[in-house]
Scaffold this motif. Structure first.
Motif, short mmCIF file in Angstrom:
data_model
loop_
_atom_site.label_atom_id
_atom_site.label_comp_id
_atom_site.label_asym_id
_atom_site.label_seq_id
_atom_site.Cartn_x
_atom_site.Cartn_y
_atom_site.Cartn_z
N CYS A 54 26.27 -14.41 -39.27
CA CYS A 54 26.07 -12.35 -39.54
C CYS A 54 27.54 -12.60 -39.28
CB CYS A 54 25.52 -11.33 -39.47
SG CYS A 54 26.05 -10.25 -40.30
N ALA A 55 28.65 -12.05 -40.20
CA ALA A 55 29.81 -11.92 -40.34
C ALA A 55 30.00 -10.16 -39.87
CB ALA A 55 30.70 -11.68 -41.09
N GLU A 56 28.96 -9.20 -39.76
CA GLU A 56 29.77 -7.85 -39.22
C GLU A 56 27.70 -8.00 -38.85
OE1 GLU A 56 31.27 -4.88 -41.58
OE2 GLU A 56 31.21 -7.01 -42.85
N ALA A 63 21.25 -9.03 -38.01
CA ALA A 63 21.57 -9.35 -39.06
C ALA A 63 22.63 -7.77 -40.16
CB ALA A 63 21.62 -10.78 -39.45
N CYS A 64 23.53 -8.26 -40.65
CA CYS A 64 23.94 -7.64 -41.78
C CYS A 64 23.25 -6.74 -42.55
CB CYS A 64 25.19 -6.38 -41.92
SG CYS A 64 26.30 -8.40 -42.89
N GLY A 65 22.78 -8.96 -43.26
CA GLY A 65 22.00 -7.82 -45.17
C GLY A 65 22.90 -8.37 -45.71
N ARG A 66 24.12 -7.69 -45.67
CA ARG A 66 25.07 -7.65 -47.00
C ARG A 66 26.15 -8.80 -47.00
NH1 ARG A 66 24.29 -3.04 -44.23
NH2 ARG A 66 26.52 -3.35 -43.55
N CYS A 67 26.32 -9.29 -45.82
CA CYS A 67 27.39 -9.56 -46.12
C CYS A 67 27.61 -12.01 -46.69
CB CYS A 67 28.06 -10.39 -44.66
SG CYS A 67 27.40 -10.77 -43.82
N CYS A 70 25.12 -13.54 -44.80
CA CYS A 70 23.98 -13.11 -44.83
C CYS A 70 22.40 -13.68 -46.38
CB CYS A 70 23.66 -11.56 -45.03
SG CYS A 70 23.37 -10.95 -42.97
ZN LIG Z 1 25.67 -10.27 -42.31
#
Ligand SMILES: [Zn+2]
Length: 334
Positions: A54-56, A63-67, A70
């Protein structure tokens, strides 16, 4: 439902341990998760992979679930994640597959973060395949993570095992498993499925979702029919070939264990279909012969991966099973 909210409660301590290692930048480059099927080894590995890719990541360590990363993971197209499994179910993981994986891991990450590989089931690597993994285990490229998942870590080469950080998991207490099945997996009648899955909650949830019980019940009735000489072992062996390793043999072993528990400790079988026919058989067979048959079934399950003739192996087991009823009889074909 987020990964964190549906995550198996019994894996939380292992997850926290991994998270701490990651935060302190001392995460091992090779992990071995050893546990019976259905306890969540893969869920744990996937949660860790998602975090590393994950990036963020969130402050809580998910994991952010949005990048973009993800998104790739959800779509099953992440270029920095490799999942290595046998090309055919039940067969070995071959040396060429492992070589390709090692070459892939030696390259830089596409997204500029980690590269992750899951090998499952790790014990499916034949000895050439396992040997070709050793160099990567000894001299890993920085920021790579290899996770080996195994139901039988004892069958891995000791040289592979000793180069991994090992985490073993046990099944959670029954009450915890039932609570998770009821509230998180939303399974009706969780006790029944948990008993059938030998206490492994994820396997129980899968069983409940698959509708496989109809097939299971049919196989059981066939087994009872073979015992009483009402079905031809050769024909049943032919019908059973396709799912011998994934369904029939593990089920048969469970049924024999139920039968032995009933015979030796008067524990009634958890499965409705087994209660009547099974208890009747339990009264007529010899426990020692049952244990021997259980061992043979286990040995056959292990040998299925090494090119065994399934038809012959199943015929052999079914004929032995029918003989336990007494002297050979002629099969009635009506
Ligand atoms: Zn992410």
């Amino acid at each position: 439902m987020t990964e964190a909210s549906s995550f198996p409660s019994w894996l939380e301590p292992a997850w926290q341990q991994l998270l701490l290692s990651w935060r302190e930048q001392r995460l091992a480059h090779a992990l071995l998760f050893g546990a019976p099927a259905g306890l969540g080894k893969r869920r744990l590995a996937e949660r860790l992979a998602a975090l590393l890719l994950c990036a963020e990541p969130t402050p809580a360590g998910d994991a952010c679930g949005r990048c973009q990363s993800c998104g790739w993971l959800r779509a099953g197209t992440h270029p920095d994640l490799t999942v290595l499994a046998p090309e055919e179910t039940g067969k070995a993981i071959k040396v060429d597959q492992v070589r390709a994986l090692c070459a892939e891991l030696a390259m830089t990450s596409h997204a500029g973060r980690y590269k992750v590989a899951l090998i499952a089931p790790a014990e499916a690597m034949n000895s050439n395949a396992a040997n070709s993994l050793l160099k990567t285990l000894e001299e890993p490229t920085p920021r790579t993570l290899l996770v080996l998942l195994s139901e039988a870590p004892g069958r891995l080469l000791p040289t592979v095992r000793s180069r991994c950080r090992v985490l073993n998991f046990a099944a959670p207490p029954t009450q915890e498993a039932i609570a998770w099945l009821e509230t998180v997996a939303e399974v009706d009648d969780p006790e029944r499925y948990l008993a059938l899955a030998n206490g492994a909650p994820l396997a129980a949830a899968e069983l409940a979702a698959s509708g496989v019980l109809t097939e299971r019940d049919q196989r059981l009735q066939e087994l009872i029919a073979v015992f009483h000489g009402r079905a031809d072992p050769l024909k049943i062996a032919a019908d059973w070939q396709a799912d011998a390793g994934t369904a029939v043999l593990p089920w048969w072993r469970q049924w024999l264990q139920m039968l032995l528990r009933y015979k030796l400790a008067q524990v009634p079988p958890a499965e409705a279909g087994a209660r009547q026919g099974w208890c009747q058989i339990a009264d007529t067979v010899d426990s020692r012969e049952m244990f021997q048959l259980c061992d043979r079934i286990s040995a056959t399950e292990r040998a299925l991966n090494s090119g065994l003739n399934r038809q012959l192996a199943l015929e052999d087991l079914l004929i032995r099973w029918a003989r336990l009823a007494g002297p050979p009889r002629k099969v009635r074909t009506t």
